[in-house]
Design an enzyme around this catalytic site. Structure first.
Site: not given
Ligand code: FPP
Length: 254
Positions: A24, A27, A41, A71, A73, A75, A135
């Site tokens: 997390d 963003g 991301h 959930e 989806w 966004r 792994l």
């Molecule tokens: C949450 O941060 C992160 C995600 C919803 C996406 C995670 C995806 C990646 C790290 C890239 C793809 C992964 C792989 C395995 C190829 P947020 O957007 O909710 O951040 P915020 O809480 O600061 O808004």
């Protein structure tokens, strides 16, 4: 819980067999740099690379990453597209290298919601790496813990209807076999970055006895050192699985 549960889970292990991560903060990482969320991301993929490598070196058996929840989806469409595209491109770019490093790739989640291209790429990466013995990297995409339990219950009911199973046989081990992480040990350690302290519909069944490690670090700032710190914190904990300290001590001497 029985002595059995504790024994099976090696309460004295210093390195978790299975680590699960809620990644997390992408963003917020981007916003603090006046960049679009997608830049967060993209930076998050670098952290994924570092964490996979480090987990492999530490001797972790399985690493499960929550990349996209049921959930997510909801966004904005363009963010969903960016994330799906990033997943596709990362798989295309990294599968061969992961294969060389003996990593086994596995996806859990509602595949029918994914594009055909992404489904094909996933199937190809799983096929390529299926015999690897290092792994196991589990990527949770379009995944939710409640969805997982529902699909397991539905498949079990179907087997009962077809006469393959008897409802009286249902126990924890049998039910686990219908869940997405079938064949892997439960996560010993759950890490969540980004400052929130919740499970967010992740592995609801499997996290029953996991140690929880919450950090404020935003996911793109999480790397090898942060993972090692989480593992060190895990090593210092006493896992009791409902037993007393004395019982656990006896088990670890046995
Ligand atoms: C949450 O941060 C992160 C995600 C919803 C996406 C995670 C995806 C990646 C790290 C890239 C793809 C992964 C792989 C395995 C190829 P947020 O957007 O909710 O951040 P915020 O809480 O600061 O808004």
């Amino acid at each position: 819980m029985s002595d059995d549960t504790a024994q099976r889970n090696r309460p004295d292990a210093a390195v978790p067999r299975h680590i699960a991560i809620v990644m997390d903060g992408n963003g917020r990482w981007a916003r603090s740099r006046f960049m679009p969320r997608q830049a967060g991301h993209r930076a998050g993929v670098d952290s994924v690379r570092q964490v996979v490598e480090t987990a492999g070196h530490l001797g972790v058996e399985a690493l499960t990453l929550f990349a996209f929840s049921s959930e997510n989806w909801s966004r904005p469409n363009d963010e969903v597209s960016v994330l799906m595209d990033l997943m596709l491109r990362t798989l295309q770019k990294e599968s061969a290298r992961l294969h060389q490093n003996n990593v086994r790739i596995r996806l859990i989640g509602e595949r029918s919601h994914l594009s055909e291209r992404l489904r094909l790429e996933i199937a190809e990466a799983e096929r390529l790496t299926e015999h690897n013995t290092g792994l196991t990297l589990v990527v949770a995409v379009s995944f939710g813990g409640r969805w997982d339990m529902l699909q397991a219950a539905r498949r079990f009911a179907q087997d009962v209807r077809e006469g393959v199973r008897d409802p009286d046989d249902l126990d924890e081990a049998l039910f686990s076999g219908y869940l997405s992480l079938d064949g892997l040990p439960d996560p010993d350690l759950l890490i969540r970055t980004g400052g929130e302290q919740r499970i967010s519909n992740f592995l609801l069944w499997h996290l029953a006895y996991a140690e929880l490690h919450f950090v404020d670090t935003l996911w793109p700032d999480f790397g090898a050192e942060e993972l090692k710190a989480a593992v060190a914190s895990f090593a210092g904990r006493e896992r009791r699985f409902g037993l007393t300290s004395e019982q656990v001590e006896r088990l670890s001497r046995a």
